[in-house]
Design an enzyme around this catalytic site. Structure first.
Site, PDB file in Angstrom:
ATOM      1  N   ALA A 239       0.828  -1.118   0.018  1.00  0.00           N
ATOM      2  CA  ALA A 239      -0.185   0.230  -0.040  1.00  0.00           C
ATOM      3  C   ALA A 239       0.837   1.343  -0.033  1.00  0.00           C
ATOM      4  O   ALA A 239       0.655   2.156  -0.788  1.00  0.00           O
ATOM      5  CB  ALA A 239      -0.945   0.153   1.156  1.00  0.00           C
ATOM      6  N   GLU A 242       3.035   1.670  -3.578  1.00  0.00           N
ATOM      7  CA  GLU A 242       2.013   1.649  -4.815  1.00  0.00           C
ATOM      8  C   GLU A 242       1.253   3.110  -4.877  1.00  0.00           C
ATOM      9  O   GLU A 242       1.049   3.634  -5.624  1.00  0.00           O
ATOM     10  CB  GLU A 242       0.714   0.545  -4.624  1.00  0.00           C
ATOM     11  CG  GLU A 242       1.556  -0.843  -4.822  1.00  0.00           C
ATOM     12  CD  GLU A 242       1.664  -0.878  -6.575  1.00  0.00           C
ATOM     13  OE1 GLU A 242       1.127  -0.167  -7.362  1.00  0.00           O
ATOM     14  OE2 GLU A 242       2.258  -1.817  -7.030  1.00  0.00           O
ATOM     15  N   SER A 244       2.093   5.881  -3.097  1.00  0.00           N
ATOM     16  CA  SER A 244       3.147   7.200  -3.097  1.00  0.00           C
ATOM     17  C   SER A 244       3.419   7.231  -4.644  1.00  0.00           C
ATOM     18  O   SER A 244       3.684   8.282  -5.251  1.00  0.00           O
ATOM     19  CB  SER A 244       4.304   6.944  -2.100  1.00  0.00           C
ATOM     20  OG  SER A 244       3.786   6.866  -0.692  1.00  0.00           O
ATOM     21  N   CYS A 350      -4.645   6.737   7.255  1.00  0.00           N
ATOM     22  CA  CYS A 350      -3.439   6.012   6.906  1.00  0.00           C
ATOM     23  C   CYS A 350      -2.079   6.283   7.803  1.00  0.00           C
ATOM     24  O   CYS A 350      -1.856   7.619   8.215  1.00  0.00           O
ATOM     25  CB  CYS A 350      -3.195   6.579   5.519  1.00  0.00           C
ATOM     26  SG  CYS A 350      -1.530   6.017   4.680  1.00  0.00           S
ATOM     27  N   GLU A 359       7.444  12.528   0.692  1.00  0.00           N
ATOM     28  CA  GLU A 359       8.031  11.732  -0.567  1.00  0.00           C
ATOM     29  C   GLU A 359       7.318  12.901  -1.814  1.00  0.00           C
ATOM     30  O   GLU A 359       8.231  12.974  -2.837  1.00  0.00           O
ATOM     31  CB  GLU A 359       7.562  10.349  -0.719  1.00  0.00           C
ATOM     32  CG  GLU A 359       8.154   9.391  -0.118  1.00  0.00           C
ATOM     33  CD  GLU A 359       7.838   8.147  -0.424  1.00  0.00           C
ATOM     34  OE1 GLU A 359       7.613   7.640  -1.612  1.00  0.00           O
ATOM     35  OE2 GLU A 359       7.673   7.254   0.494  1.00  0.00           O
TER      36      GLU A 359
END
Length: 404
Positions: A239, A242, A244, A350, A359
Protein backbone atom coordinates in the site's frame (compact mmCIF):
# COMPACT_ATOMS: atom_id res chain seq x y z
CA UNK A 1 -28.49 7.32 -13.88
CA UNK A 2 -29.99 4.55 -15.95
CA UNK A 3 -26.71 2.64 -16.33
CA UNK A 4 -25.73 2.52 -12.64
CA UNK A 5 -26.41 -1.19 -12.17
CA UNK A 6 -23.98 -2.16 -14.93
CA UNK A 7 -21.48 0.69 -14.50
CA UNK A 8 -17.91 -0.66 -14.63
CA UNK A 9 -15.67 1.71 -12.66
CA UNK A 10 -12.62 -0.32 -13.72
CA UNK A 11 -13.04 0.13 -17.46
CA UNK A 12 -10.70 2.32 -19.52
CA UNK A 13 -13.69 4.33 -20.71
CA UNK A 14 -14.69 5.17 -17.13
CA UNK A 15 -11.16 5.82 -15.85
CA UNK A 16 -10.39 8.22 -18.66
CA UNK A 17 -13.38 10.41 -17.68
CA UNK A 18 -13.67 9.39 -14.02
CA UNK A 19 -14.32 12.81 -12.52
CA UNK A 20 -17.00 13.69 -15.07
CA UNK A 21 -18.77 10.42 -14.24
CA UNK A 22 -18.42 11.00 -10.51
CA UNK A 23 -19.96 14.48 -10.76
CA UNK A 24 -22.99 13.02 -12.56
CA UNK A 25 -23.29 10.19 -10.02
CA UNK A 26 -23.11 12.52 -7.01
CA UNK A 27 -25.98 14.52 -8.43
CA UNK A 28 -28.13 11.58 -9.52
CA UNK A 29 -27.36 8.91 -6.94
CA UNK A 30 -24.58 9.40 -4.36
CA UNK A 31 -25.18 5.81 -3.18
CA UNK A 32 -25.81 3.29 -5.96
CA UNK A 33 -25.73 -0.45 -6.56
CA UNK A 34 -23.78 -1.96 -9.45
CA UNK A 35 -22.96 -5.44 -10.72
CA UNK A 36 -21.12 -5.39 -14.05
CA UNK A 37 -20.78 -8.75 -15.75
CA UNK A 38 -18.20 -10.96 -14.06
CA UNK A 39 -17.79 -8.70 -11.01
CA UNK A 40 -19.08 -8.86 -7.45
CA UNK A 41 -22.27 -6.91 -6.66
CA UNK A 42 -21.30 -3.74 -4.82
CA UNK A 43 -22.68 -0.54 -3.33
CA UNK A 44 -20.67 2.53 -4.36
CA UNK A 45 -20.73 5.76 -2.35
CA UNK A 46 -19.66 8.95 -4.16
CA UNK A 47 -20.97 11.91 -2.11
CA UNK A 48 -18.64 13.54 0.45
CA UNK A 49 -21.13 13.34 3.32
CA UNK A 50 -21.94 9.72 2.60
CA UNK A 51 -18.27 8.72 2.12
CA UNK A 52 -17.36 10.29 5.45
CA UNK A 53 -20.26 8.47 7.13
CA UNK A 54 -19.05 5.11 5.80
CA UNK A 55 -15.42 5.74 6.77
CA UNK A 56 -16.30 6.83 10.31
CA UNK A 57 -18.95 4.19 11.12
CA UNK A 58 -17.11 0.94 11.81
CA UNK A 59 -20.19 -0.51 13.50
CA UNK A 60 -22.40 -0.54 10.40
CA UNK A 61 -19.61 -0.73 7.82
CA UNK A 62 -16.88 -3.14 8.93
CA UNK A 63 -13.52 -3.95 7.45
CA UNK A 64 -13.30 -7.30 9.24
CA UNK A 65 -15.32 -9.94 7.31
CA UNK A 66 -15.43 -12.24 10.36
CA UNK A 67 -18.02 -9.86 11.86
CA UNK A 68 -20.36 -10.96 9.07
CA UNK A 69 -19.48 -14.62 8.63
CA UNK A 70 -16.41 -16.46 10.01
CA UNK A 71 -16.60 -18.99 7.16
CA UNK A 72 -16.61 -16.15 4.64
CA UNK A 73 -13.57 -14.61 6.33
CA UNK A 74 -11.75 -17.95 6.19
CA UNK A 75 -12.58 -18.28 2.51
CA UNK A 76 -11.16 -14.80 1.83
CA UNK A 77 -8.01 -15.75 3.74
CA UNK A 78 -7.39 -18.67 1.41
CA UNK A 79 -4.23 -20.73 1.75
CA UNK A 80 -1.70 -20.13 4.51
CA UNK A 81 0.60 -17.89 2.46
CA UNK A 82 -2.32 -15.56 1.65
CA UNK A 83 -3.52 -15.60 5.27
CA UNK A 84 -0.03 -14.53 6.36
CA UNK A 85 -0.52 -11.32 4.35
CA UNK A 86 -4.08 -10.54 5.49
CA UNK A 87 -3.72 -10.18 9.27
CA UNK A 88 -2.95 -6.47 9.27
CA UNK A 89 -4.84 -3.67 11.00
CA UNK A 90 -6.81 -2.58 7.92
CA UNK A 91 -8.60 -5.94 8.08
CA UNK A 92 -9.53 -5.57 11.74
CA UNK A 93 -11.99 -3.44 13.70
CA UNK A 94 -12.53 -2.49 17.32
CA UNK A 95 -10.04 -3.63 19.96
CA UNK A 96 -8.26 -6.00 17.55
CA UNK A 97 -7.54 -3.02 15.30
CA UNK A 98 -6.57 -0.74 18.19
CA UNK A 99 -4.07 -3.27 19.54
CA UNK A 100 -2.33 -3.59 16.16
CA UNK A 101 -2.37 0.16 15.61
CA UNK A 102 -0.85 0.90 19.02
CA UNK A 103 1.96 -1.61 18.48
CA UNK A 104 2.80 -0.38 14.99
CA UNK A 105 2.64 3.28 16.07
CA UNK A 106 5.40 2.57 18.60
CA UNK A 107 7.76 1.65 15.75
CA UNK A 108 6.50 3.71 12.79
CA UNK A 109 7.05 7.11 14.40
CA UNK A 110 7.12 10.64 12.96
CA UNK A 111 10.74 10.83 14.14
CA UNK A 112 11.63 7.81 11.98
CA UNK A 113 9.86 9.35 8.98
CA UNK A 114 11.55 12.74 9.39
CA UNK A 115 14.92 11.06 9.70
CA UNK A 116 14.38 9.69 6.18
CA UNK A 117 14.16 13.15 4.53
CA UNK A 118 17.85 13.48 3.54
CA UNK A 119 17.82 9.97 2.11
CA UNK A 120 14.59 10.61 0.15
CA UNK A 121 16.22 13.72 -1.33
CA UNK A 122 19.33 11.71 -2.23
CA UNK A 123 17.28 8.99 -3.95
CA UNK A 124 15.34 11.55 -6.00
CA UNK A 125 18.56 13.27 -7.09
CA UNK A 126 20.24 9.99 -8.09
CA UNK A 127 17.27 8.87 -10.17
CA UNK A 128 17.34 12.14 -12.10
CA UNK A 129 21.13 11.95 -12.44
CA UNK A 130 20.56 8.83 -14.54
CA UNK A 131 18.19 10.50 -17.02
CA UNK A 132 18.72 14.26 -16.96
CA UNK A 133 21.23 14.45 -19.82
CA UNK A 134 18.92 12.45 -22.09
CA UNK A 135 16.10 14.98 -21.74
CA UNK A 136 13.29 12.46 -21.38
CA UNK A 137 11.92 9.67 -19.16
CA UNK A 138 8.79 7.86 -18.09
CA UNK A 139 7.89 9.41 -14.74
CA UNK A 140 6.06 6.26 -13.61
CA UNK A 141 8.70 3.59 -14.25
CA UNK A 142 11.90 5.64 -14.01
CA UNK A 143 11.12 8.02 -11.15
CA UNK A 144 7.96 7.55 -9.10
CA UNK A 145 8.03 3.77 -8.60
CA UNK A 146 11.79 3.34 -8.02
CA UNK A 147 11.77 6.27 -5.59
CA UNK A 148 8.85 4.99 -3.53
CA UNK A 149 9.94 1.33 -3.41
CA UNK A 150 13.48 2.32 -2.43
CA UNK A 151 12.25 4.58 0.38
CA UNK A 152 9.92 2.05 1.98
CA UNK A 153 12.31 -0.88 1.46
CA UNK A 154 15.21 0.99 3.07
CA UNK A 155 12.99 2.13 5.94
CA UNK A 156 12.05 -1.50 6.58
CA UNK A 157 15.60 -2.77 6.08
CA UNK A 158 15.13 -4.79 2.88
CA UNK A 159 18.46 -5.20 1.05
CA UNK A 160 18.81 -3.26 -2.21
CA UNK A 161 19.34 -6.47 -4.19
CA UNK A 162 15.77 -7.54 -3.34
CA UNK A 163 13.95 -4.30 -4.26
CA UNK A 164 13.12 -5.59 -7.76
CA UNK A 165 11.43 -8.67 -6.31
CA UNK A 166 9.37 -6.50 -3.99
CA UNK A 167 8.18 -4.31 -6.81
CA UNK A 168 7.21 -7.37 -8.86
CA UNK A 169 5.36 -9.00 -5.95
CA UNK A 170 3.50 -5.84 -4.98
CA UNK A 171 2.43 -5.08 -8.57
CA UNK A 172 1.00 -8.57 -8.95
CA UNK A 173 -0.75 -8.63 -5.57
CA UNK A 174 -2.32 -5.19 -6.02
CA UNK A 175 -3.28 -5.67 -9.64
CA UNK A 176 -4.20 -9.38 -9.56
CA UNK A 177 -6.16 -9.23 -12.84
CA UNK A 178 -4.33 -10.69 -15.80
CA UNK A 179 -2.68 -13.42 -13.74
CA UNK A 180 -3.92 -16.98 -13.32
CA UNK A 181 -4.59 -18.35 -9.83
CA UNK A 182 -1.46 -20.53 -9.68
CA UNK A 183 0.72 -17.54 -10.60
CA UNK A 184 -0.87 -15.42 -7.85
CA UNK A 185 -0.50 -18.20 -5.29
CA UNK A 186 3.17 -18.57 -6.18
CA UNK A 187 3.62 -14.82 -5.76
CA UNK A 188 1.93 -14.87 -2.34
CA UNK A 189 4.07 -17.82 -1.24
CA UNK A 190 7.33 -16.23 -2.39
CA UNK A 191 6.46 -12.96 -0.68
CA UNK A 192 5.39 -14.62 2.59
CA UNK A 193 8.41 -16.93 2.68
CA UNK A 194 10.79 -14.02 2.15
CA UNK A 195 9.15 -11.84 4.82
CA UNK A 196 8.97 -14.61 7.42
CA UNK A 197 12.67 -15.36 6.93
CA UNK A 198 13.54 -11.65 7.29
CA UNK A 199 11.41 -11.37 10.43
CA UNK A 200 13.10 -14.37 12.04
CA UNK A 201 16.50 -12.94 11.15
CA UNK A 202 15.68 -9.53 12.67
CA UNK A 203 14.24 -11.04 15.83
CA UNK A 204 17.45 -12.99 16.34
CA UNK A 205 19.77 -10.15 15.27
CA UNK A 206 17.98 -6.75 15.39
CA UNK A 207 19.45 -3.77 13.55
CA UNK A 208 18.37 -0.15 13.09
CA UNK A 209 15.41 -0.66 10.76
CA UNK A 210 11.62 -0.81 10.92
CA UNK A 211 11.36 -4.60 10.68
CA UNK A 212 13.56 -4.93 13.76
CA UNK A 213 11.55 -2.27 15.59
CA UNK A 214 8.25 -3.97 14.73
CA UNK A 215 9.64 -7.35 15.78
CA UNK A 216 10.74 -6.00 19.18
CA UNK A 217 7.82 -3.70 20.02
CA UNK A 218 5.72 -4.74 23.01
CA UNK A 219 2.83 -3.36 25.03
CA UNK A 220 1.53 -4.93 28.26
CA UNK A 221 3.12 -8.24 27.34
CA UNK A 222 1.64 -8.24 23.82
CA UNK A 223 3.84 -8.45 20.73
CA UNK A 224 3.06 -8.85 17.07
CA UNK A 225 2.91 -12.50 16.00
CA UNK A 226 4.91 -13.69 12.97
CA UNK A 227 1.72 -13.66 10.91
CA UNK A 228 0.75 -10.17 12.08
CA UNK A 229 4.28 -8.92 11.45
CA UNK A 230 4.32 -10.37 7.95
CA UNK A 231 0.93 -8.83 7.20
CA UNK A 232 1.87 -5.41 8.55
CA UNK A 233 5.11 -5.31 6.58
CA UNK A 234 3.24 -6.40 3.44
CA UNK A 235 0.74 -3.59 4.01
CA UNK A 236 3.51 -1.01 4.44
CA UNK A 237 5.34 -2.17 1.32
CA UNK A 238 2.42 -2.73 -1.02
CA UNK A 239 0.00 0.00 0.00
CA UNK A 240 2.82 2.39 0.86
CA UNK A 241 4.84 2.29 -2.31
CA UNK A 242 1.95 1.74 -4.73
CA UNK A 243 -0.02 4.74 -3.44
CA UNK A 244 3.01 7.03 -3.13
CA UNK A 245 4.24 6.19 -6.62
CA UNK A 246 0.82 6.76 -8.16
CA UNK A 247 0.44 10.01 -6.24
CA UNK A 248 3.70 11.33 -7.70
CA UNK A 249 2.50 10.34 -11.18
CA UNK A 250 -0.89 11.97 -10.66
CA UNK A 251 0.65 15.21 -9.38
CA UNK A 252 3.11 15.47 -12.29
CA UNK A 253 0.29 14.74 -14.75
CA UNK A 254 -1.82 17.46 -13.10
CA UNK A 255 1.00 20.00 -13.29
CA UNK A 256 1.57 19.26 -16.96
CA UNK A 257 -2.10 20.11 -17.54
CA UNK A 258 -1.69 23.35 -15.52
CA UNK A 259 1.52 25.01 -16.79
CA UNK A 260 0.99 28.23 -14.78
CA UNK A 261 0.96 26.22 -11.54
CA UNK A 262 4.03 24.30 -12.70
CA UNK A 263 5.98 27.49 -13.38
CA UNK A 264 4.98 29.06 -10.08
CA UNK A 265 6.03 26.00 -8.07
CA UNK A 266 9.29 25.76 -9.98
CA UNK A 267 10.06 29.39 -9.13
CA UNK A 268 8.67 29.29 -5.57
CA UNK A 269 9.47 25.83 -4.14
CA UNK A 270 8.49 26.97 -0.65
CA UNK A 271 4.88 26.77 -1.83
CA UNK A 272 5.13 23.03 -2.41
CA UNK A 273 4.31 21.86 1.14
CA UNK A 274 0.86 23.47 0.93
CA UNK A 275 0.41 22.59 -2.75
CA UNK A 276 0.85 18.91 -1.87
CA UNK A 277 -2.51 18.99 -0.04
CA UNK A 278 -4.20 20.28 -3.17
CA UNK A 279 -2.63 17.57 -5.32
CA UNK A 280 -3.78 14.94 -2.82
CA UNK A 281 -7.31 16.30 -3.02
CA UNK A 282 -7.47 17.00 -6.73
CA UNK A 283 -6.43 13.57 -8.02
CA UNK A 284 -5.96 11.08 -5.19
CA UNK A 285 -3.99 7.89 -5.79
CA UNK A 286 -6.42 6.13 -3.43
CA UNK A 287 -9.46 6.42 -5.65
CA UNK A 288 -11.54 4.10 -3.44
CA UNK A 289 -11.21 2.97 0.14
CA UNK A 290 -10.93 -0.77 0.73
CA UNK A 291 -14.20 -2.66 0.55
CA UNK A 292 -16.33 -2.77 3.68
CA UNK A 293 -19.08 -5.16 4.79
CA UNK A 294 -22.56 -4.02 5.82
CA UNK A 295 -23.03 -5.50 9.30
CA UNK A 296 -26.80 -4.98 9.57
CA UNK A 297 -29.75 -3.88 7.47
CA UNK A 298 -29.49 -0.11 7.32
CA UNK A 299 -30.19 3.00 5.26
CA UNK A 300 -27.72 5.36 3.61
CA UNK A 301 -28.85 8.40 1.64
CA UNK A 302 -32.28 6.87 1.08
CA UNK A 303 -30.97 3.49 -0.08
CA UNK A 304 -31.70 0.25 1.78
CA UNK A 305 -28.55 -1.79 2.37
CA UNK A 306 -28.68 -5.39 3.58
CA UNK A 307 -26.43 -7.22 6.02
CA UNK A 308 -23.54 -8.93 4.27
CA UNK A 309 -23.51 -6.68 1.21
CA UNK A 310 -20.26 -5.04 0.05
CA UNK A 311 -19.81 -1.27 0.05
CA UNK A 312 -17.02 0.94 -1.32
CA UNK A 313 -16.42 4.58 -0.41
CA UNK A 314 -15.17 6.41 -3.52
CA UNK A 315 -12.68 8.84 -1.99
CA UNK A 316 -11.70 10.39 -5.32
CA UNK A 317 -15.27 11.44 -5.95
CA UNK A 318 -15.78 12.79 -2.41
CA UNK A 319 -12.71 15.01 -2.78
CA UNK A 320 -14.33 16.69 -5.79
CA UNK A 321 -17.67 17.27 -4.05
CA UNK A 322 -18.61 20.98 -3.93
CA UNK A 323 -20.01 20.51 -0.41
CA UNK A 324 -16.52 19.58 0.74
CA UNK A 325 -14.58 22.19 -1.21
CA UNK A 326 -15.75 25.16 -3.30
CA UNK A 327 -14.78 25.07 -7.00
CA UNK A 328 -13.60 21.52 -6.41
CA UNK A 329 -12.85 20.80 -10.08
CA UNK A 330 -10.40 23.71 -10.19
CA UNK A 331 -6.76 23.19 -9.22
CA UNK A 332 -5.61 25.94 -6.86
CA UNK A 333 -2.15 25.38 -5.38
CA UNK A 334 -2.65 28.33 -2.98
CA UNK A 335 -6.05 27.13 -1.76
CA UNK A 336 -6.43 26.87 2.04
CA UNK A 337 -6.30 23.13 2.71
CA UNK A 338 -9.64 21.40 2.17
CA UNK A 339 -10.54 18.47 4.45
CA UNK A 340 -9.81 15.85 1.77
CA UNK A 341 -10.16 12.14 2.49
CA UNK A 342 -7.22 10.81 0.49
CA UNK A 343 -5.74 9.26 3.64
CA UNK A 344 -9.07 8.01 4.89
CA UNK A 345 -10.90 9.08 8.01
CA UNK A 346 -11.33 7.87 11.55
CA UNK A 347 -9.83 4.68 12.98
CA UNK A 348 -8.33 3.53 9.68
CA UNK A 349 -6.63 6.84 8.84
CA UNK A 350 -3.45 6.11 6.86
CA UNK A 351 -0.47 5.36 9.07
CA UNK A 352 1.96 6.49 6.36
CA UNK A 353 0.38 9.88 5.60
CA UNK A 354 3.42 11.86 6.80
CA UNK A 355 5.82 9.76 4.73
CA UNK A 356 3.60 10.07 1.63
CA UNK A 357 3.45 13.87 1.96
CA UNK A 358 7.20 14.06 2.40
CA UNK A 359 7.91 11.89 -0.65
CA UNK A 360 5.52 13.88 -2.84
CA UNK A 361 6.95 17.24 -1.79
CA UNK A 362 10.56 16.14 -2.36
CA UNK A 363 9.82 14.32 -5.63
CA UNK A 364 8.05 17.32 -7.18
CA UNK A 365 10.48 20.00 -6.02
CA UNK A 366 13.47 17.96 -7.21
CA UNK A 367 11.89 17.22 -10.60
CA UNK A 368 10.91 20.83 -11.28
CA UNK A 369 14.36 22.10 -10.27
CA UNK A 370 16.32 19.52 -12.25
CA UNK A 371 14.23 19.36 -15.44
CA UNK A 372 13.58 22.84 -16.87
CA UNK A 373 10.61 23.44 -19.16
CA UNK A 374 9.16 20.03 -18.31
CA UNK A 375 6.42 18.94 -20.70
CA UNK A 376 4.42 15.91 -21.73
CA UNK A 377 6.13 13.91 -24.48
CA UNK A 378 2.93 12.40 -25.91
CA UNK A 379 -0.56 13.58 -26.74
CA UNK A 380 -2.58 14.03 -23.50
CA UNK A 381 -5.20 11.63 -24.84
CA UNK A 382 -2.60 8.86 -25.01
CA UNK A 383 -2.26 8.63 -21.20
CA UNK A 384 -3.82 5.45 -19.82
CA UNK A 385 -4.65 4.72 -16.19
CA UNK A 386 -3.43 1.61 -14.42
CA UNK A 387 -5.97 -1.20 -14.12
CA UNK A 388 -5.87 -1.46 -10.33
CA UNK A 389 -9.27 -1.56 -8.58
CA UNK A 390 -8.69 0.81 -5.63
CA UNK A 391 -5.82 2.96 -6.86
CA UNK A 392 -5.53 5.61 -9.55
CA UNK A 393 -2.32 6.47 -11.36
CA UNK A 394 -0.92 6.73 -14.89
CA UNK A 395 0.32 3.48 -16.39
CA UNK A 396 3.08 5.47 -18.07
CA UNK A 397 3.84 9.20 -18.13
CA UNK A 398 6.44 10.08 -20.80
CA UNK A 399 7.92 13.55 -20.28
CA UNK A 400 10.73 15.58 -21.78
CA UNK A 401 12.62 18.76 -20.91
CA UNK A 402 15.22 21.13 -22.23
CA UNK A 403 18.85 20.03 -22.16
CA UNK A 404 21.32 22.92 -22.16
Amino acid sequence: MAYERTLDLNSDAFRGEAYRHYAALRQASPVFFSQPEGQLPMWYVTGAREVEEVLLDNERFARDPSRINPQFAAMLGGEQSIAFLNEHMLNRDGERHRRLRRLVNKAFTLKAVNAMRPRVEQIAESLLDAVQAGGHMDVASQYAFPLSITVIAELLGVPARDHGDFRRWSHMIVRQVGHDLSELQRCYSEFADYMLALIDQRRAHPVDDLVSALAQVEEEGSMLSRSELCSMIALLIIAGHETSASMIGNAVHTLLQHPEALIRLRDEPALMADAVEEFLRYDSSVERAMVRFVTRDTELSGQRLQRGQLIVAVVGSANRDETLCANADTLDITRPACPHMSFGKGAHYCLGASLARQELEIALNTLLRRCPRLRLAVDPGAIRWRYVPNFRGPDALPVCWSVD
